[in-house]
Design a protein around this motif. Structure first.
Motif, short mmCIF file in Angstrom:
data_model
loop_
_atom_site.label_atom_id
_atom_site.label_comp_id
_atom_site.label_asym_id
_atom_site.label_seq_id
_atom_site.Cartn_x
_atom_site.Cartn_y
_atom_site.Cartn_z
N LYS A 174 47.72 -12.84 -15.66
CA LYS A 174 48.01 -12.37 -14.20
C LYS A 174 48.41 -13.23 -13.32
CE LYS A 174 46.51 -9.46 -10.20
NZ LYS A 174 45.01 -8.89 -9.90
N ARG A 175 47.68 -14.51 -13.43
CA ARG A 175 48.09 -15.62 -12.40
C ARG A 175 49.51 -16.21 -12.94
NH1 ARG A 175 42.28 -18.18 -13.01
NH2 ARG A 175 41.08 -16.90 -11.22
N PHE A 176 49.80 -16.11 -14.35
CA PHE A 176 50.99 -16.83 -14.85
C PHE A 176 52.02 -15.69 -14.51
CE2 PHE A 176 48.62 -20.02 -17.19
CZ PHE A 176 49.69 -21.18 -17.45
N ARG A 177 51.97 -14.58 -14.42
CA ARG A 177 52.88 -13.51 -14.11
C ARG A 177 53.68 -14.23 -12.79
NH1 ARG A 177 50.48 -9.26 -15.30
NH2 ARG A 177 51.58 -8.86 -17.31
N TYR A 178 52.70 -14.36 -11.65
CA TYR A 178 53.28 -14.95 -10.32
C TYR A 178 54.16 -16.35 -10.75
CZ TYR A 178 50.11 -11.62 -8.37
OH TYR A 178 49.42 -10.44 -7.86
N PHE A 179 53.56 -17.09 -11.55
CA PHE A 179 54.07 -18.28 -11.68
C PHE A 179 55.56 -18.17 -12.40
CE2 PHE A 179 54.20 -22.80 -13.87
CZ PHE A 179 54.73 -23.44 -12.86
N GLN A 180 55.65 -17.21 -13.08
CA GLN A 180 56.81 -16.74 -13.89
C GLN A 180 57.97 -16.54 -13.16
OE1 GLN A 180 56.22 -14.00 -17.11
NE2 GLN A 180 57.82 -14.60 -18.29
N VAL A 181 57.79 -16.13 -12.04
CA VAL A 181 58.83 -15.80 -11.02
C VAL A 181 59.55 -17.27 -10.63
CG1 VAL A 181 59.57 -15.29 -8.62
CG2 VAL A 181 57.74 -13.81 -9.87
N ALA A 182 58.68 -18.09 -10.57
CA ALA A 182 59.34 -19.72 -10.06
C ALA A 182 59.99 -20.22 -11.43
CB ALA A 182 58.37 -20.40 -9.74
N THR A 183 59.48 -19.95 -12.73
CA THR A 183 60.06 -20.70 -13.87
C THR A 183 61.21 -19.90 -14.18
OG1 THR A 183 58.66 -19.17 -15.17
CG2 THR A 183 57.84 -21.36 -14.82
N ALA A 184 61.39 -18.53 -13.90
CA ALA A 184 62.89 -17.72 -13.97
C ALA A 184 63.66 -18.24 -12.93
CB ALA A 184 62.51 -16.21 -13.91
N ALA A 185 63.56 -18.56 -12.04
CA ALA A 185 64.28 -19.04 -10.86
C ALA A 185 65.17 -20.67 -11.20
CB ALA A 185 63.75 -19.12 -9.48
N LEU A 186 63.82 -21.43 -11.77
CA LEU A 186 64.16 -22.62 -12.09
C LEU A 186 65.12 -22.35 -13.60
CD1 LEU A 186 63.97 -25.98 -12.17
CD2 LEU A 186 61.80 -25.47 -13.73
N GLN A 187 64.99 -21.79 -14.53
CA GLN A 187 65.70 -21.74 -15.70
C GLN A 187 67.28 -21.00 -15.27
OE1 GLN A 187 64.44 -21.26 -20.19
NE2 GLN A 187 64.59 -19.09 -19.40
N SER A 188 67.25 -20.03 -14.32
CA SER A 188 68.42 -19.62 -13.92
C SER A 188 69.55 -20.83 -13.11
CB SER A 188 68.44 -18.48 -12.95
OG SER A 188 67.66 -17.52 -13.46
N PHE A 189 68.67 -21.56 -12.68
CA PHE A 189 69.23 -22.70 -11.75
C PHE A 189 69.77 -23.80 -12.81
CE2 PHE A 189 68.94 -27.13 -10.49
CZ PHE A 189 69.86 -27.10 -9.31
N THR A 190 69.12 -24.16 -13.81
CA THR A 190 69.63 -25.15 -14.92
C THR A 190 70.50 -24.38 -15.65
OG1 THR A 190 67.89 -24.35 -16.28
CG2 THR A 190 67.35 -26.02 -14.96
N HIS A 191 70.62 -23.03 -16.07
CA HIS A 191 71.78 -22.30 -16.71
C HIS A 191 72.97 -22.56 -15.81
CE1 HIS A 191 74.45 -18.85 -17.63
NE2 HIS A 191 73.72 -19.10 -18.76
#
Length: 334
Positions: A174-191
């Motif tokens: 559940k905690r990682f699900r919130y953190f995943q929003v940030a990692t998805a944004a980071l990965q989109s940025f690097t893309h």
């Protein structure tokens, strides 16, 4: 000059179309894990990815300069054949992207366009047309980056298992699900920092070949237009690719998704930092495979991985051959 201007405009339009298609074809990979774990609703994930891809595309130009000069020397294309080479490469790259998108195969737009440029250039002037050292460097990056992503994904998730082994699994996810929003944004940025620059490099190559520019610097209008095209393409979404990457490789939980996102973002951004184009598709897919192998080898759907590997191998030669054929056809008429 009028005919050169018209064909240059056509190439710019085609390059932006390639970037747009790249947006809904490749960008799906950067948000696939967050959608599959329900960390983000599809609509929110698309908006996030579109925004961060635009920002990433506006932040760097090193990869664009590599595409401009390291596959083919654009200053040798100024004999009238350059426009046909670039146009043939774009048609072939777009065709292969649409074919693989239709069948839901996470193929690489990077492999497609790099192979297409090389194939069309060789059709025009033989192997001598290639910038050998630069081309080999790009191929090495395309080959090594997925291997590095697999290893890094395996390692990062192995560390996660040790650090969080005593934690309650549902609460941790559940905690990682919130953190995943940030990692998805980071990965989109690097893309955006890597993939959008390929079209920038192609447009700059055309401007040099047709005498409208004398340096390999990326003009601001080229950077902005390509970033916008990538962002708009992302907003369309690539649901077939999301289904393959987000569910057909392994059953992804938030902790898996964060590990895969961090791995993919690190490898892609590392390549961007040294100005090398990589396949974001294969880096992200390999990251998920590495995480899956670390989590549970039998939980990985290796049949999907095998199909992706085959596509990885065949994309370069197929796109090169297709571009060469298109070049010969265009050369008959022009």
């Amino acid at each position: 000059m009028d005919s050169l201007l018209l064909i240059t405009i056509l190439i710019v339009v085609m390059a932006l179309a390639f970037d747009f298609i790249n947006g809904f074809h490749d960008t799906a990979n950067s948000i696939a894990t967050s959608v599959s774990t329900k960390a983000l609703k599809p609509r929110h994930a698309i908006i996030l990815a579109a925004t961060m891809n635009f920002v990433g595309a506006m932040a760097f130009t090193g990869v664009a300069k590599t595409i401009t000069k390291d596959i083919v020397d654009p200053f040798t294309l100024a004999d009238g054949k350059g426009s046909l080479v670039i146009l043939s490469a774009l048609i072939a790259g777009i065709a292969w992207n649409l074919i693989t998108w239709y069948y839901g195969i996470p193929s690489s737009s990077s492999h497609a366009i790099i192979g297409s440029i090389a194939g069309a250039a060789m059709a025009a002037a033989g192997f001598a047309a290639l910038n050998a050292s630069g081309f080999v460097k790009i191929i090495q990056a395309l080959i090594l980056s997925p291997i590095l992503a697999f290893g890094a994904g395996f390692l990062i998730y192995s560390i996660f298992k040790v650090v969080f082994k005593n934690n309650n699994l549902p609460k941790t996810n559940k905690r990682f699900r919130y953190f995943q929003v940030a990692t998805a944004a980071l990965q989109s940025f690097t893309h955006g920092t890597n993939d959008a620059q390929k079209a920038m490099g192609i447009i700059t190559m055309a401007l040099i070949a047709n005498g409208f520019q004398e340096t390999t610097d990326i003009a601001f209008w080229v950077q902005f237009c390509c970033a916008l095209a990538m962002g708009l393409g992302t907003s369309v979404g690539g649901w077939k690719i999301i289904k393959t990457v987000g569910g057909k490789i392994m059953k992804i939980r938030p902790v898996n998704g964060v590990a895969a996102d961090l791995t993919g973002a690190s490898v892609i951004f590392g390549a961007t930092a040294i100005g090398l184009p990589v396949s974001t598709t294969h880096v992200i897919s390999s990251s998920i495979l590495g995480v899956g192998a670390s989590h549970r080898v039998k939980g990985v759907k290796w049949g999907t991985a095998q199909r992706m590997l085959i596509t990885w191998v065949i994309t370069l030669p197929i796109s090169a051959s297709l571009a060469a054929i298109i070049y010969y056809i265009l050369d008959l008429f022009f």
